[in-house]
Design a protein around this motif. Structure first.
Motif, PDB file in Angstrom:
ATOM      1  N   PRO A 432       0.967  -0.627   0.139  1.00 31.99           N
ATOM      2  CA  PRO A 432      -0.317   0.025  -0.078  1.00 31.99           C
ATOM      3  C   PRO A 432       0.805   1.465   0.224  1.00 31.99           C
ATOM      4  N   VAL A 433       1.972   1.417   0.889  1.00 28.48           N
ATOM      5  CA  VAL A 433       2.496   2.963   0.849  1.00 28.48           C
ATOM      6  C   VAL A 433       3.752   2.571  -0.944  1.00 28.48           C
ATOM      7  N   ILE A 434       3.991   1.696  -0.916  1.00 21.90           N
ATOM      8  CA  ILE A 434       4.736   1.742  -2.195  1.00 21.90           C
ATOM      9  C   ILE A 434       3.447   2.024  -3.401  1.00 21.90           C
ATOM     10  N   ASP A 435       2.500   1.222  -3.599  1.00 21.72           N
ATOM     11  CA  ASP A 435       1.316   2.100  -4.463  1.00 21.72           C
ATOM     12  C   ASP A 435       1.263   3.382  -4.821  1.00 21.72           C
ATOM     13  N   ASN A 436       0.792   3.697  -3.289  1.00 23.82           N
ATOM     14  CA  ASN A 436       0.479   5.091  -3.377  1.00 23.82           C
ATOM     15  C   ASN A 436       1.385   6.156  -3.066  1.00 23.82           C
ATOM     16  N   VAL A 437       3.534   5.475  -3.380  1.00 20.11           N
ATOM     17  CA  VAL A 437       3.931   6.714  -3.396  1.00 20.11           C
ATOM     18  C   VAL A 437       4.262   6.109  -4.566  1.00 20.11           C
ATOM     19  N   VAL A 438       4.145   5.317  -6.075  1.00 17.49           N
ATOM     20  CA  VAL A 438       3.973   5.883  -7.139  1.00 17.49           C
ATOM     21  C   VAL A 438       2.769   6.531  -7.916  1.00 17.49           C
ATOM     22  N   ASN A 439       1.599   6.563  -7.506  1.00 18.75           N
ATOM     23  CA  ASN A 439       0.307   7.148  -8.078  1.00 18.75           C
ATOM     24  C   ASN A 439       0.669   8.109  -7.042  1.00 18.75           C
ATOM     25  N   GLY A 440       1.077   8.840  -6.365  1.00 17.40           N
ATOM     26  CA  GLY A 440       1.506  10.158  -5.703  1.00 17.40           C
ATOM     27  C   GLY A 440       0.708  10.381  -4.894  1.00 17.40           C
ATOM     28  N   ASN A 441      -0.018   9.739  -4.507  1.00 14.95           N
ATOM     29  CA  ASN A 441      -0.995  10.293  -3.363  1.00 14.95           C
ATOM     30  C   ASN A 441      -0.301  10.827  -2.350  1.00 14.95           C
ATOM     31  N   ILE A 442       1.258   9.383  -2.064  1.00 16.03           N
ATOM     32  CA  ILE A 442       2.455   9.752  -1.253  1.00 16.03           C
ATOM     33  C   ILE A 442       3.685  10.344  -2.074  1.00 16.03           C
ATOM     34  N   GLN A 443       3.645  11.468  -1.295  1.00 21.00           N
ATOM     35  CA  GLN A 443       5.119  11.970  -2.837  1.00 21.00           C
ATOM     36  C   GLN A 443       6.277  11.522  -2.118  1.00 21.00           C
ATOM     37  N   GLY A 444       6.205  12.045  -0.382  1.00 28.06           N
ATOM     38  CA  GLY A 444       7.858  11.074  -0.991  1.00 28.06           C
ATOM     39  C   GLY A 444       7.450  10.529   0.675  1.00 28.06           C
ATOM     40  N   ILE A 445       8.364  10.709   2.322  1.00 30.04           N
ATOM     41  CA  ILE A 445       8.409  10.967   3.313  1.00 30.04           C
ATOM     42  C   ILE A 445       9.558  11.947   3.797  1.00 30.04           C
ATOM     43  N   VAL A 446       9.685  12.269   4.798  1.00 22.51           N
ATOM     44  CA  VAL A 446      10.260  13.033   5.598  1.00 22.51           C
ATOM     45  C   VAL A 446      10.321  12.878   6.796  1.00 22.51           C
ATOM     46  N   LEU A 447      11.215  12.645   7.545  1.00 26.80           N
ATOM     47  CA  LEU A 447      11.445  12.245   8.884  1.00 26.80           C
ATOM     48  C   LEU A 447      12.528  13.380   9.469  1.00 26.80           C
ATOM     49  N   PHE A 448      11.392  13.755  10.568  1.00 24.30           N
ATOM     50  CA  PHE A 448      11.920  14.436  11.412  1.00 24.30           C
ATOM     51  C   PHE A 448      12.476  14.556  12.629  1.00 24.30           C
ATOM     52  N   GLY A 449      14.138  15.106  13.232  1.00 22.64           N
ATOM     53  CA  GLY A 449      14.644  14.331  14.072  1.00 22.64           C
ATOM     54  C   GLY A 449      15.407  15.835  14.719  1.00 22.64           C
ATOM     55  N   GLY A 450      15.904  15.501  15.692  1.00 24.88           N
ATOM     56  CA  GLY A 450      17.216  16.309  16.169  1.00 24.88           C
ATOM     57  C   GLY A 450      16.219  17.677  17.658  1.00 24.88           C
ATOM     58  N   CYS A 451      16.774  18.315  18.025  1.00 26.82           N
ATOM     59  CA  CYS A 451      16.624  19.226  18.827  1.00 26.82           C
ATOM     60  C   CYS A 451      15.539  20.843  19.625  1.00 26.82           C
ATOM     61  N   ASN A 452      16.211  21.590  19.742  1.00 29.73           N
ATOM     62  CA  ASN A 452      15.653  22.413  20.207  1.00 29.73           C
ATOM     63  C   ASN A 452      17.140  23.575  20.444  1.00 29.73           C
ATOM     64  N   ASN A 453      17.088  24.724  19.768  1.00 30.87           N
ATOM     65  CA  ASN A 453      18.061  25.694  19.310  1.00 30.87           C
ATOM     66  C   ASN A 453      17.273  26.765  20.030  1.00 30.87           C
ATOM     67  N   THR A 454      18.172  27.482  21.194  1.00 31.78           N
ATOM     68  CA  THR A 454      18.222  28.531  21.383  1.00 31.78           C
ATOM     69  C   THR A 454      18.342  30.561  19.693  1.00 31.78           C
ATOM     70  N   LYS A 455      18.433  29.024  18.890  1.00 34.19           N
ATOM     71  CA  LYS A 455      19.122  29.965  17.897  1.00 34.19           C
ATOM     72  C   LYS A 455      18.364  30.693  17.129  1.00 34.19           C
ATOM     73  N   THR A 456      17.024  29.550  17.102  1.00 36.99           N
ATOM     74  CA  THR A 456      15.364  29.553  15.943  1.00 36.99           C
ATOM     75  C   THR A 456      14.447  29.185  17.522  1.00 36.99           C
ATOM     76  N   MET A 457      13.463  30.413  17.159  1.00 36.77           N
ATOM     77  CA  MET A 457      11.961  30.270  18.221  1.00 36.77           C
ATOM     78  C   MET A 457      11.590  28.906  18.180  1.00 36.77           C
ATOM     79  N   GLN A 458      11.873  28.083  19.680  1.00 34.12           N
ATOM     80  CA  GLN A 458      11.187  26.860  19.935  1.00 34.12           C
ATOM     81  C   GLN A 458      10.229  26.215  19.351  1.00 34.12           C
TER      82      GLN A 458
END
Ligand code: BF8
Ligand code: SF4
Length: 639
Positions: A432-458
Motif C-alpha cells: 500500500p505504501v509503494i502503490d501510493n508513492v507510485v500513484n503520487g498520493n504519497i509524494q515522499g517521506i520526511v523524517l524530522f529529528g533533532g533538538c531545540n536551539n535558542t538560535k531559532t524560535m522553539q
C-alpha cells in the motif's frame, strides 16, 4: 538577569506563559542566558577558532585581512574539518554508550544476575536474533539472549578492520553496504572508530579536509550502529511500542498529584520508575496527593516512556527548566545527555528535588542516588519516596500549571507501522505504501529529528515545515525533540491529518487508520520515538528499498533537523547523509569558515554517497528545498 525577547523565544504557549512567570520571579532560564551570550563569537560560529592544542586558541580571519594559518600551520579547512569530526565522534560515543549499557544489561540478564528485568517482547528478541544470524530453534530464550548480547558487544570489540559492525551489516541494504565498503568508511568497531577519530584529529595528524570528512562519515556510521542496537535491544527488554493515546505539554502536570519528571535518554531506570509507581500510590495518597503519583516525561527519556507506556510528555529540550517553575513538580529524575546543569539552581527556588542517577553524570547541587540494574526497583522506590516527601513541602500558593495538554497519539514503531499496513494488505504489507508513492498520493517521506536551539524560535519551524510538506502529500515521521515539538503543536492527531494533509495523503491515512482499527486517519505525524529510534526509520526505509531493489539514496525520503543543536544531532545528520538522504539543517553548523568543507558536505557528498546537507534557516524555503529533493528522487525512479 539579561532580558530576552518573549515574542521570539518559543511558539509553545505553555513555555511563553512560564517565561512570563520566570521574568516576574526573576528566575533565569536558557532564554535569558542566550540573551546574555549575545553577540556570540563569529570565529567560533564559523568553525574558525581552533583549541586543539595549548598553543591556541588560534583564529583564522574569514575576510583574509588577518592570519590565514594557526600557529602549527593548520588552515581554515583543517581547523573546521577537525572540529566537526570531533563533534561527530562525541555524538557517536554518546549514543553508543547508551547502546552498550542496554547490551550489558541483557548479558547480565542472560546470566541470571538481574531480577528486576525480563524480556518483555520475546517475539522481537527472536526476530532480532534471526536478523543477526543467531540460532533460535529449540534453544532456551536466555541462551539466545546471551548470544545476541555477545554479538552486540562484539561491535565494541572486533579488531578485524575488514569485518563491518554486525548491526550495520544487518540493517542497511546490500547496495548501500557495498558503496560504503568501497569508500572505506564502513566501520568495524564503535570504540576503535571513536578513538581513531580523536587520534587523527590530534595536533599534527590528519590535516587533509577531504580525508578528515571521510573519517567523519565513518565515525557517524558508528553512531547509527549504536542507535540501532540501542533501539532494538530496548524493544526486546521493555516492549515494542504500539499506538497509544496520551498527551503533551505542561498541562500534563496534576495539581493533586506527586509529579515526577523523568529526563534524559536511557530507559533502563525510567522504565522501572513507571512500573513501580503504582506500588507507591497509597503512600502518595497518604501524603495528601489525592491523585497519587503522576510520572511525566522530558526530552528523549520522555519519548521512551511515552512510546512504551503512554506516559505524557511535559516538554522537550529547551523548556526542560519550566516544569520546575510550575511549582508543582516534586522531583526531576535525570539519567544521561541533554540535561541542563541549571536545573538544581532553579529547583532551589522551589521544593523540587533534582536527582542524578548515573555515576558519570552528576550535577552540582543535585542529589545523587546511584543506580545500578541489580537494584533497579529499590532505587526507583527510593527516588519516588523522595518525591512523595517533597510533596509535603510544596507551596500551594506558587503553583502555576498551564492548562494546555495536547492530545497525542504516539507509539509508531516500525513494527506498529507494518502492523497497520498489514490490516490493509496482509500478504504484502509494504505494497500500500509503494502503490501510493507510485500513484503520487504519497509524494515522499520526511523524517524530522533533532533538538531545540535558542538560535531559532522553539518548535516554530517544525510546525511550519511539517504542515507545509503534509499539505504537499509528504508522509511525516518524527523522533526526539522534533517529536516533542510536533506533539505539543497538536500534529500527532487524526484531526491534524484532516486539517493539514493534502488530499492524497489524507485518503491513504484514512484507509490505513480505519483498516487498522484506529477509528479515523493516522495522525498527521507518526511518532517513532526518541533520538536513538531514528534507527526505526532506517529499518523502514531499508525494507522499502529492498522491496524495490534500489538503494536508500534512490528513495524519495528526506530528513529535517530545523533546530539541530547537540553533537549527537551532528552525528545523526551526518549518517543520514552518508546512507543517502538529503538532510536539512535549520541552524548553521560551524563549518561555513571553510568553503572546502562546506562544499564537501553540501555538494560533493551528493555525487559520492547520494545524500547531502541542505542548510536553510527559513522554514518556508526549507520546505520548498525538501520537496524539490523529493521530486528529484521521484524523477530518478521514473515517477
Ligand atoms: O537525543 S533531540 S536535544 S534530547 S540530542 Fe537532546 Fe537533541 Fe533533544 Fe534526545 Ni536528541
Ligand atoms: Fe593553533 Fe594548530 Fe594548536 Fe589548533 S592545533 S590551537 S591551529 S597551533
Amino acid at each position: 538577569m539579561t532580558l530576552h525577547d518573549c515574542t521570539t523565544c518559543s511558539s509553545d504557549a505553555c513555555a511563553t506563559e512560564m517565561l512570563r512567570i520566570a521574568d516576574e520571579q526573576n528566575i533565569e532560564t536558557a532564554w535569558h542566558r542566550h540573551a546574555a551570550q549575545q553577540p556570540q563569537c563569529g570565529f567560533g560560529s564559523s568553525g574558525l577558532c581552533c583549541r586543539i592544542c595549548m598553543k591556541g586558541p588560534c583564529r583564522i580571519d574569514p575576510f583574509g585581512n588577518g592570519p590565514r594559518f594557526g600557529i602549527c600551520g593548520a588552515d581554515a579547512d583543517t581547523i573546521v574539518a577537525r572540529h566537526m569530526v570531533r563533534m561527530m565522534a562525541a555524538g557517536a560515543a554518546s549514543h553508543s554508550e547508551h547502546g552498550r549499557h542496554i547490551a550489558l544489561a541483557l548479558r547480565h540478564l542472560a546470566d541470571g544476575h538481574l531480577d528486576d528485568y525480563a524480556i518483555r517482547d520475546e517475539a522481537k528478541m527472536l526476530a532480532v536474533a534471526a536478523r543477526l544470524g543467531v540460532a533460535t530453534d529449540g534453544r532456551a530464550l536466555m541462551d539466545v539472549v546471551r548470544d545476541v548480547a555477545d554479538l552486540t558487544l562484539g561491535d565494541f570489540q572486533n579488531q578485524d578492520e575488514k569485518k563491518p559492525c554486525t548491526w550495520l551489516a544487518a540493517t542497511l541494504p546490500e547496495k548501500r553496504l557495498k558503496k560504503l565498503g568501497d569508500l572505506g568508511i564502513l566501520p568495524h568497531n564503535i570504540d576503535a572508530t571513536v578513538a581513531q577519530t580523536m587520534s587523527r584529529t590530534h595536533i599534527g595528524c590528519d590535516s587533509d579536509p577531504t580525508n578528515l570528512v571521510l573519517g567523519g562519515l565513518r565515525v557517524a556510521l558508528t553512531d547509527l550502529d549504536g542507535m540501532v542496537l540501542a533501539t532494538e535491544l530496548s524493544d526486546a527488554l521493555f516492549g515494542t511500542p504500539k499506538p497509544v493515546a496520551t498527551s503533551s505539554n505542561l498541562g500534563v502536570l496534576k495539581v493533586d498529584a506527586v509529579n515526577v519528571a523523568v529526563n534524559g535518554h536511557n530507559p533502563i531506570l525510567s522504565d522501572v520508575i513507571c512500573q513501580v509507581a503504582a506500588d507507591l500510590e497509597a503512600e502518595a495518597i497518604a501524603a495528601g496527593a489525592t491523585a497519587g503519583i503522576n510520572i511525566v516525561g522530558v526530552c528523549c527519556t520522555g519519548n521512551e516512556v511515552m512510546m512504551r507506556h503512554g506516559i505524557p510528555l511535559a516538554t522537550n529540550y529547551l523548556s526542560q527548566e519550566l516544569p520546575i517553575l510550575t511549582g508543582a513538580l516534586e522531583a526531576m529524575v535525570l539519567d544521561v545527555q541533554c540535561i541542563m546543569p541549571s536545573l538544581p539552581r532553579i529547583a532551589e527556588c522551589f521544593h523540587t528535588v533534582v536527582v542524578t542517577t548515573d555515576p558519570r553524570n552528576k550535577i552540582k547541587g543535585a542529589t545523587h542516588v546511584d543506580f545500578s540494574e541489580t537494584k533497579a526497583v529499590e532505587t526507583a522506590k527510593t527516588i519516588l519516596r523522595m518525591a512523595i516527601a517533597a510533596y509535603g513541602r510544596r507551596d500551594k500558593n506558587r503553583v502555576n500549571i498551564p492548562k494546555l495538554a495536547q492530545r497525542t497519539i504516539a507509539g509508531f514503531s516500525t513494527e506498529a507501522i507494518v502492523a497497520a499496513l498489514t490490516a490493509v494488505d496482509a500478504a504484502d504489507p509494504l505494497k500500500p505504501v509503494i502503490d501510493n508513492v507510485v500513484n503520487g498520493n504519497i509524494q515522499g517521506i520526511v523524517l524530522f529529528g533533532g533538538c531545540n536551539n535558542t538560535k531559532t524560535m522553539q518548535d516554530a519551524s517544525y510546525f511550519r515545515i511539517a504542515t507545509e510538506l503534509a499539505r504537499r502529500n509528504v508522509l511525516v515521521l518524527a523522533t526526539g525533540c522534533a517529536a516533542g515539538a510536533l506533539a505539543k503543536s497538536g500534529l500527532m492527531t487524526p484531526e491534524a491529518t484532516e486539517k493539514y494533509a493534502g488530499e492524497g495523503l489524507k485518503a491513504v491515512s484514512r484507509a490505513i487508520g480505519e483498516a487498522a482499527g484506529l477509528g479515523g486517519p493516522l495522525p498527521l505525524v507518526l511518532h517513532m520515538g526518541s533520538c536513538v529510534d531514528n534507527s526505526r526509520a532506517v529499518i523502514l526505509a531499508t525494507a522499502l528499498a529492498n522491496k524495490l531493489g534500489v538503494d536508500l539514496s534512490d528513495l524519495p525520503v528526506v530528513v529535517s533537523a530545523p533546530e539541530a543543536m547537540s553533537e549527537k544531532a551532528v552525528a545523526i545528520g551526518t549518517w543520514a547523509v552518508t546512507i543517502g538522504f538529503p538532510t536539512h539543517l535549520g541552524t548553521v553548523p560551524p563549518v561555513v569558515g571553510s568553503e572546502t568543507v562546506t562544499r564537501l558536505v553540501t555538494e560533493t557528498a551528493k555525487e559520492l554517497i547520494g545524500g547531502h546537507f541542505i542548510v536553510e534557516t527559513d522554514p518556508a524555503i526549507a520546505a520548498d528545498k525538501l520537496f524539490a529533493a523529493i521530486q528529484e528522487r521521484r524523477r530518478g525512479l521514473g515517477l
